[in-house]
Design a protein around this motif. Structure first.
Motif, PDB file in Angstrom:
ATOM      1  N   LYS A  43      16.415  -3.158  -3.394  1.00  0.00           N
ATOM      2  CA  LYS A  43      15.942  -2.928  -2.029  1.00  0.00           C
ATOM      3  C   LYS A  43      15.269  -1.566  -1.863  1.00  0.00           C
ATOM      4  O   LYS A  43      14.570  -1.341  -0.876  1.00  0.00           O
ATOM      5  CB  LYS A  43      17.116  -3.055  -1.046  1.00  0.00           C
ATOM      6  CG  LYS A  43      17.579  -4.486  -0.852  1.00  0.00           C
ATOM      7  CD  LYS A  43      18.570  -4.610   0.282  1.00  0.00           C
ATOM      8  CE  LYS A  43      19.888  -3.943  -0.050  1.00  0.00           C
ATOM      9  NZ  LYS A  43      20.896  -4.159   0.998  1.00  0.00           N
ATOM     10  N   SER A  44      15.480  -0.674  -2.825  1.00  0.00           N
ATOM     11  CA  SER A  44      14.836   0.637  -2.731  1.00  0.00           C
ATOM     12  C   SER A  44      13.321   0.550  -2.877  1.00  0.00           C
ATOM     13  O   SER A  44      12.597   1.458  -2.472  1.00  0.00           O
ATOM     14  CB  SER A  44      15.398   1.572  -3.805  1.00  0.00           C
ATOM     15  OG  SER A  44      15.137   1.054  -5.115  1.00  0.00           O
ATOM     16  N   LYS A  48      11.390   0.433   4.279  1.00  0.00           N
ATOM     17  CA  LYS A  48      12.516   0.365   5.215  1.00  0.00           C
ATOM     18  C   LYS A  48      12.161  -0.364   6.510  1.00  0.00           C
ATOM     19  O   LYS A  48      13.040  -0.880   7.199  1.00  0.00           O
ATOM     20  CB  LYS A  48      12.994   1.786   5.530  1.00  0.00           C
ATOM     21  CG  LYS A  48      13.675   2.464   4.349  1.00  0.00           C
ATOM     22  CD  LYS A  48      14.239   3.816   4.761  1.00  0.00           C
ATOM     23  CE  LYS A  48      14.969   4.463   3.599  1.00  0.00           C
ATOM     24  NZ  LYS A  48      15.551   5.792   3.969  1.00  0.00           N
ATOM     25  N   GLN A  49      10.852  -0.365   6.850  1.00  0.00           N
ATOM     26  CA  GLN A  49      10.434  -1.059   8.072  1.00  0.00           C
ATOM     27  C   GLN A  49      10.689  -2.568   7.985  1.00  0.00           C
ATOM     28  O   GLN A  49      10.759  -3.252   9.001  1.00  0.00           O
ATOM     29  CB  GLN A  49       8.945  -0.809   8.333  1.00  0.00           C
ATOM     30  CG  GLN A  49       8.592   0.615   8.687  1.00  0.00           C
ATOM     31  CD  GLN A  49       8.424   1.488   7.464  1.00  0.00           C
ATOM     32  OE1 GLN A  49       8.653   1.032   6.342  1.00  0.00           O
ATOM     33  NE2 GLN A  49       8.030   2.745   7.678  1.00  0.00           N
ATOM     34  N   LEU A  51      13.362  -3.914   6.562  1.00  0.00           N
ATOM     35  CA  LEU A  51      14.801  -4.156   6.457  1.00  0.00           C
ATOM     36  C   LEU A  51      15.470  -3.954   7.813  1.00  0.00           C
ATOM     37  O   LEU A  51      15.064  -3.094   8.606  1.00  0.00           O
ATOM     38  CB  LEU A  51      15.434  -3.221   5.425  1.00  0.00           C
ATOM     39  CG  LEU A  51      14.909  -3.328   3.985  1.00  0.00           C
ATOM     40  CD1 LEU A  51      15.554  -2.259   3.108  1.00  0.00           C
ATOM     41  CD2 LEU A  51      15.169  -4.712   3.427  1.00  0.00           C
ATOM     42  N   SER A  53      19.391  -3.631   9.858  1.00  0.00           N
ATOM     43  CA  SER A  53      20.815  -3.365   9.640  1.00  0.00           C
ATOM     44  C   SER A  53      21.598  -4.669   9.741  1.00  0.00           C
ATOM     45  O   SER A  53      21.128  -5.652  10.313  1.00  0.00           O
ATOM     46  CB  SER A  53      21.324  -2.349  10.674  1.00  0.00           C
ATOM     47  OG  SER A  53      21.299  -2.919  11.977  1.00  0.00           O
ATOM     48  N   HIS A 133      21.408  -1.821   5.295  1.00  0.00           N
ATOM     49  CA  HIS A 133      20.189  -2.560   5.622  1.00  0.00           C
ATOM     50  C   HIS A 133      20.014  -3.727   4.649  1.00  0.00           C
ATOM     51  O   HIS A 133      20.197  -3.562   3.423  1.00  0.00           O
ATOM     52  CB  HIS A 133      18.972  -1.629   5.559  1.00  0.00           C
ATOM     53  CG  HIS A 133      18.891  -0.695   6.710  1.00  0.00           C
ATOM     54  ND1 HIS A 133      19.695   0.430   6.819  1.00  0.00           N
ATOM     55  CD2 HIS A 133      18.107  -0.708   7.831  1.00  0.00           C
ATOM     56  CE1 HIS A 133      19.413   1.066   7.941  1.00  0.00           C
ATOM     57  NE2 HIS A 133      18.456   0.404   8.576  1.00  0.00           N
TER      58      HIS A 133
END
Length: 437
Positions: A43-44, A48-49, A51, A53, A133
């Protein structure tokens, strides 16, 4: 065995189309499990947009599952209503065509699969910390967008396929392609010119039902080494009973004893696939039957739409004229220097009778429909091969006598007589040209 499997898949294709989206659900769940549970480090590499929570994902998926469940129930109700309307105003035989064109079962499958994905994803997220996330919610968003786009496309297809003119045009286009292919095959087809005596064997059906498929390749293999001509007289879609003849095998230059004949019959009979249901799209005759049924329903007292019937008659006349433009009424399924497998189609009389007989009965008293029937048969005569013209002319005369019984006023009779005179003049012109040649 393979034939039975193929037949099972064909008879259950509607359920398979709907359930195939469950495979998509399993695939999505597997991907989310890989990203969120097994290989978290992957996932790294994801922005992040994209993913969400766990808390947001669970709330979103909870709402999404309720929405999908509601839409699935609502969609099923709408689908049944549309199908009932379609069946009562167009033709019951057209239901499968409507399902195929609109992909209605695929849409229902998307909503049902979306519900399962949402619910199962919520269960899989229970063991993950709320501040983590995950991709499960992101996939849910993407899935809901795809579902909405599919619904928009489905709505457009339904609106297009509910217009009678579009339905008739679609049937005509599909049927015309099949007839073009049929005509090309008929032009090339020839019987054996064999003067020697032949042994004749009647091949019978193993079970009762509708002839669904002829396994010509397997028949060809079974007849390997035998000089023969196999004429299949039973047509695709016709009902046959167990023990009824489906074709006649003429064997040349080969003597067979009773045991050989029995063994050959036992080998060939299973190669005619019999189905309990009468459904097969890859057949030009079904297209003509569909146009006939739409015309019949349009002429019924409950509908009373003669203009739709006229449209169907015009399309059928064009199709039958093209079909009868060749002298042969059979095609070669497979052949070499020793073996010919011949599929015998409908005769000229049968084609015309199956297409027009019901419409003639339903059209009693409607002058415009009567005019189009006579004009349509006249057009078929013009387009047809010389070998078919005699039968078409006889059918025209018989239809004319039946239709004239419903009219007495000269305003109608004059128009009908004009068409008949045109037919007589055209026939006379052809006879004069033939005599001069």
């Amino acid at each position: 065995m393979l034939s039975k499997i193929k037949l099972w898949f064909f008879n259950h294709k509607n359920y398979l189309r709907m359930s195939r989206f469950l495979i998509l659900t399993v695939a999505l769940l597997l991907v989310t499990w890989i990203f969120d549970h097994q290989y978290i480090a992957i996932k790294s590499y994801i922005p992040k947009q994209l993913l969400l929570s766990v808390e947001v994902s669970v709330d979103f998926l909870s709402n999404l599952s309720g929405i999908f469940l509601t839409i699935s129930t609502f969609s099923f109700t709408i689908i049944v209503t549309v199908l009932n309307k379609y069946s009562s105003s167009i033709s019951p035989r057209m239901l499968q065509s409507f399902i195929d064109r609109t992909r209605v079962l695929g849409l229902y499958g998307i909503f049902v699969s979306g519900f399962f994905y949402s619910v199962i994803s919520i269960l899989l997220l229970q063991d993950i910390a709320p501040d983590q996330h995950v991709v499960a919610g992101s996939f849910g968003i993407a899935y809901s967008i795809i579902a909405m786009l599919s619904f928009i496309a489905f709505s457009r297809q339904v609106l297009d396929n509910l217009q009678v003119s579009n339905i008739i045009e679609n049937v005509f286009n599909d049927c015309e392609k099949l007839i073009d292919k049929e005509v090309e095959l008929r032009k090339k087809a020839k019987h054996y010119e064999e003067g020697d005596e032949s042994t004749k064997l009647s091949i019978v059906a193993e079970s009762s039902g509708y002839l669904f498929e002829i396994k010509s390749d397997d028949i060809f293999k079974k007849l390997n080494g035998i000089k023969a001509e196999f004429v299949i007289n039973k047509r695709i879609g016709e009902y046959t009973t167990k023990g009824e003849s489906v074709g006649e095998l003429n064997i040349f230059q080969c003597k067979l004893d009773d045991n050989d004949k029995k063994e050959l019959k036992e080998k060939l009979s299973p190669l005619f696939i019999i189905n309990a249901y009468n459904y097969r799209e890859e057949d030009y005759h079904r297209g003509i039957i569909k146009l006939t049924e739409i015309a019949d329903m349009a002429l019924s007292p409950g509908t009373n739409d003669p203009n739709t019937a006229i449209m169907c008659i015009n399309k059928m006349s064009s199709l039958l004229g093209k079909l009868l433009s060749t002298g042969n009424h059979f095609i070669i399924l497979k052949e070499d220097e020793d073996v010919k497998i011949i599929y015998q189609s409908y005769s000229v009389k049968d084609e015309l009778y199956l297409a027009f007989s019901q419409i003639i009965s339903y059209s009693a008293g409607d002058p415009l429909v009567t005019k189009e029937i006579l004009q349509g048969i006249y057009i078929i005569y013009i387009m047809a091969d010389m070998g078919a013209k005699k039968s078409i002319k006889r059918f025209f005369n018989d239809s004319y006598e039946i239709l004239m019984e419903n009219f007495t006023h000269e305003i109608h009779l004059d128009i009908f007589k004009k068409i008949k005179n045109n037919m007589e003049e055209y026939v006379s012109l052809e006879e004069n040209i033939s005599e001069s040649i």
